[in-house]
Design a protein around this motif. Structure first.
Motif, PDB file in Angstrom:
ATOM      1  N   PHE A  41     -69.491  30.244 -21.062  1.00 15.36           N
ATOM      2  CA  PHE A  41     -69.022  31.502 -21.650  1.00 15.36           C
ATOM      3  C   PHE A  41     -70.190  32.319 -22.195  1.00 15.36           C
ATOM      4  CE2 PHE A  41     -67.588  34.259 -25.024  1.00 15.36           C
ATOM      5  CZ  PHE A  41     -66.431  34.835 -24.487  1.00 15.36           C
ATOM      6  N   LEU A  50     -67.180  34.114 -29.892  1.00 15.57           N
ATOM      7  CA  LEU A  50     -66.338  33.009 -29.457  1.00 15.57           C
ATOM      8  C   LEU A  50     -65.957  32.201 -30.692  1.00 15.57           C
ATOM      9  CD1 LEU A  50     -65.298  31.820 -26.737  1.00 15.57           C
ATOM     10  CD2 LEU A  50     -67.260  30.290 -26.775  1.00 15.57           C
ATOM     11  N   THR A  63     -61.401  33.715 -27.509  1.00 11.45           N
ATOM     12  CA  THR A  63     -62.026  35.011 -27.693  1.00 11.45           C
ATOM     13  C   THR A  63     -60.954  36.064 -27.497  1.00 11.45           C
ATOM     14  OG1 THR A  63     -63.877  36.441 -27.035  1.00 11.45           O
ATOM     15  CG2 THR A  63     -62.681  35.332 -25.269  1.00 11.45           C
TER      16      THR A  63
END
Length: 231
Positions: A41, A50, A63
């Motif tokens: 990510f 995040l 998220t």
């Protein structure tokens, strides 16, 4: 498609929570999996925050971004849906073999049962099951696709169709040799070639053929009620 994006899509399709507003969630109790998810990510979306929450051994990662969700839905063709509507994103299917292996490595690390006799998959999505079965064939691997009616696994108390894919360990070893699997498993050695003409899942179908020759009506009932006959 970068390797990190391919794995990220595999993780989201396998264990993602995609159906709530702009939120994208992912849950895993496997440190190898959730650490790689976080790595992927941050590699793909470095400027987006995040949130990571840990409860006992389970880690939830989420998220909230309309832009990321739009990119995944419109750019990668990944459905924002619950389990019944899941499928392999079109961007993966149109990419090369290396990208497909990255995706499968992540997906199998989350959503499969690896045991001594091979690999099994179970999904509520008919499309996903057929895609996986076709992809394995494309990779030169033999697998069995079956369907069954079972109580829903979310505790809703309804009966739902589930689709299962079974891959014998001879084929599974070929597949796993190409993937990075992020979970522990033990699998038996491949059978020697002279033993591999015994198909473990064929006995029920052969029994049905015998039944059919004796009474066609019983055979029709077996087809309707069977939990393992391929659809």
């Amino acid at each position: 498609v970068t390797p990190e994006l391919a794995r990220l899509l595999g993780y989201w399709v396998a264990n993602g929570n995609l159906g709530i507003a702009h939120t994208l969630g992912f849950t895993s109790a496997n440190p190898k999996v959730y650490k790689d998810f976080i790595h992927c990510f941050k590699k793909c979306f470095p400027s987006f925050p995040l949130t990571v929450n840990k409860k006992e051994k389970v880690v939830s990662v989420s998220t909230s971004s309309a832009w990321i969700k739009s990119f995944l839905r419109d750019g990668c063709k990944m459905p924002m849906t619950r389990s019944k509507g899941k499928k392999i994103p079109a961007v993966i299917l149109s990419s090369g073999i290396a990208t497909l292996y990255e995706y499968l490595g992540a997906y199998i690390s989350c959503d499969s049962w690896l045991h001594k006799d091979g690999i099994q998959f179970c999904t509520a999505s008919r499309v996903m099951a057929r895609q996986l079965h076709t992809v394995f064939t494309h990779l030169g691997l033999v697998s069995q696709l079956t369907a069954s009616k079972e109580w829903a696994r979310n505790g809703s108390g309804i009966v739902r169709s589930y689709y299962n894919i079974y891959m014998h360990r001879n084929e599974a070893h070929k597949l796993l040799s190409e993937l990075s699997i992020r979970k522990d498993y033990e699998m038996g050695d491949p059978l020697p070639a002279y033993q591999n003409d015994v198909i473990p899942y064929l006995s029920e179908q052969l029994a049905a053929l015998k039944t059919r020759s004796q009474d066609p009506s019983n055979y029709r009932n077996w087809i309707v009620n069977s939990k393992s006959v391929a659809k």
